[in-house]
Design an enzyme around this catalytic site. Sequence first.
Site, short mmCIF file in Angstrom:
data_model
loop_
_atom_site.label_atom_id
_atom_site.label_comp_id
_atom_site.label_asym_id
_atom_site.label_seq_id
_atom_site.Cartn_x
_atom_site.Cartn_y
_atom_site.Cartn_z
N GLU A 21 3.90 67.79 -47.81
CA GLU A 21 4.53 67.71 -49.13
C GLU A 21 3.66 68.42 -50.17
OE1 GLU A 21 4.11 63.81 -50.92
OE2 GLU A 21 6.18 63.87 -51.63
N HIS B 157 1.49 69.17 -53.19
CA HIS B 157 0.60 68.34 -54.00
C HIS B 157 -0.01 69.18 -55.12
CE1 HIS B 157 1.04 65.08 -51.16
NE2 HIS B 157 0.32 64.30 -51.93
N ASP C 246 -1.35 63.81 -47.92
CA ASP C 246 -1.04 62.40 -47.60
C ASP C 246 -1.50 62.03 -46.19
OD1 ASP C 246 0.05 62.12 -50.10
OD2 ASP C 246 2.14 62.07 -49.43
N HIS D 172 1.97 58.06 -47.77
CA HIS D 172 3.05 58.75 -48.49
C HIS D 172 4.01 57.67 -48.99
CE1 HIS D 172 6.23 61.66 -49.31
NE2 HIS D 172 7.01 61.16 -48.37
N GLU E 165 6.95 57.37 -50.11
CA GLU E 165 8.35 57.26 -49.71
C GLU E 165 8.53 56.71 -48.30
OE1 GLU E 165 6.87 59.63 -51.34
OE2 GLU E 165 8.21 60.79 -52.63
N HIS F 241 0.95 61.00 -58.09
CA HIS F 241 1.12 62.07 -57.11
C HIS F 241 0.32 63.31 -57.50
CE1 HIS F 241 2.99 64.48 -54.02
NE2 HIS F 241 3.20 65.42 -54.92
N GLU G 62 -5.52 60.82 -55.83
CA GLU G 62 -5.49 61.66 -54.62
C GLU G 62 -6.49 62.81 -54.73
OE1 GLU G 62 -1.29 61.30 -52.38
OE2 GLU G 62 -1.20 62.52 -54.20
ZN ZN Z 1 0.27 62.25 -51.90
MN MN Z 2 3.49 61.74 -50.83
#
Ligand code: ZN
Ligand code: MN
Length: 258
Positions: free
Chosen positions: A32, A34, A43, A118, A120, A173, A178
């Site tokens: 994904e 970032h 992630d 992650h 989701e 995010h 992170e």
């Molecule tokens: Zn992430």
């Molecule tokens: Mn994520």
Amino acid sequence: MNNVRMDNMSWIEYENRVKAGAVVFLPCGATEQHGPHLPLGTDALLASAISEDVALAINGIVAPALSYGYKSQPKCGGGQHFCGTTSVDGATLTAIVRDAVKEFHRHGVKRLVLVIGHYENQWFVTEGIELALRDIGSDTGLEVMRLEHWEFVNASTLATIFPNGFPGIALEHAAVIETSMMLHYHPDMVALDKIPEHGPAEFPVYDIYPTRIEWVPESGVLSSAKGSTAQKGKLLVDDVVEGISRAVRYEFLLPEAS
Ligand code: ZN
Ligand code: MN
């Protein structure tokens, strides 16, 4: 012995350690975007690195990460419209988790920890665990823990890192948490000079489908990553690794730290 990675072990070594009661960790990440400053694998990389630190502390084993996650959502991952974000349907993720849990059970694993990196993924991973346990039956001695690693960050650490208030984990995010954790574990993969200059994204309380991509910052970052440091990363990671280790020892009745 420092080798905690299943993919670096022979099957004989793996079998011996499973028979000895090793806890197995399955990181559940994503591929994904970032932002411009972090890699697509963030992630999965963070869930794996945290799992490895915990496994070192309790002599556990870390399985290869699930590196495709449920669809990126605009308010917590930027959404599906970014090039590189590579997601699977919820049913697909559930099926992979269900199959993987059943395989670990077949190996003789009794204590399994799914480490979600992650946002989701949570309910689809949960469903995979539930369906696997229904398939296996409840009296086999297999116990599964599911967790989101960021939940283990202490309030005092958040207060230190976010003196002006914590924006909330969804907007984190590709932001300070992170980015700082990546600076701790994988500094060579972080491009500090590419961190975008913009404030936090603002979303209504509802969602619209198809995604209103104009709601999402073009950078893919939902709140600023400015101020990220490896020192903050270490503070965060120390909380998370210690908290997960403590929870696993407590729930799975392992002896205290050797
Ligand atoms: Zn992430
Ligand atoms: Mn994520």
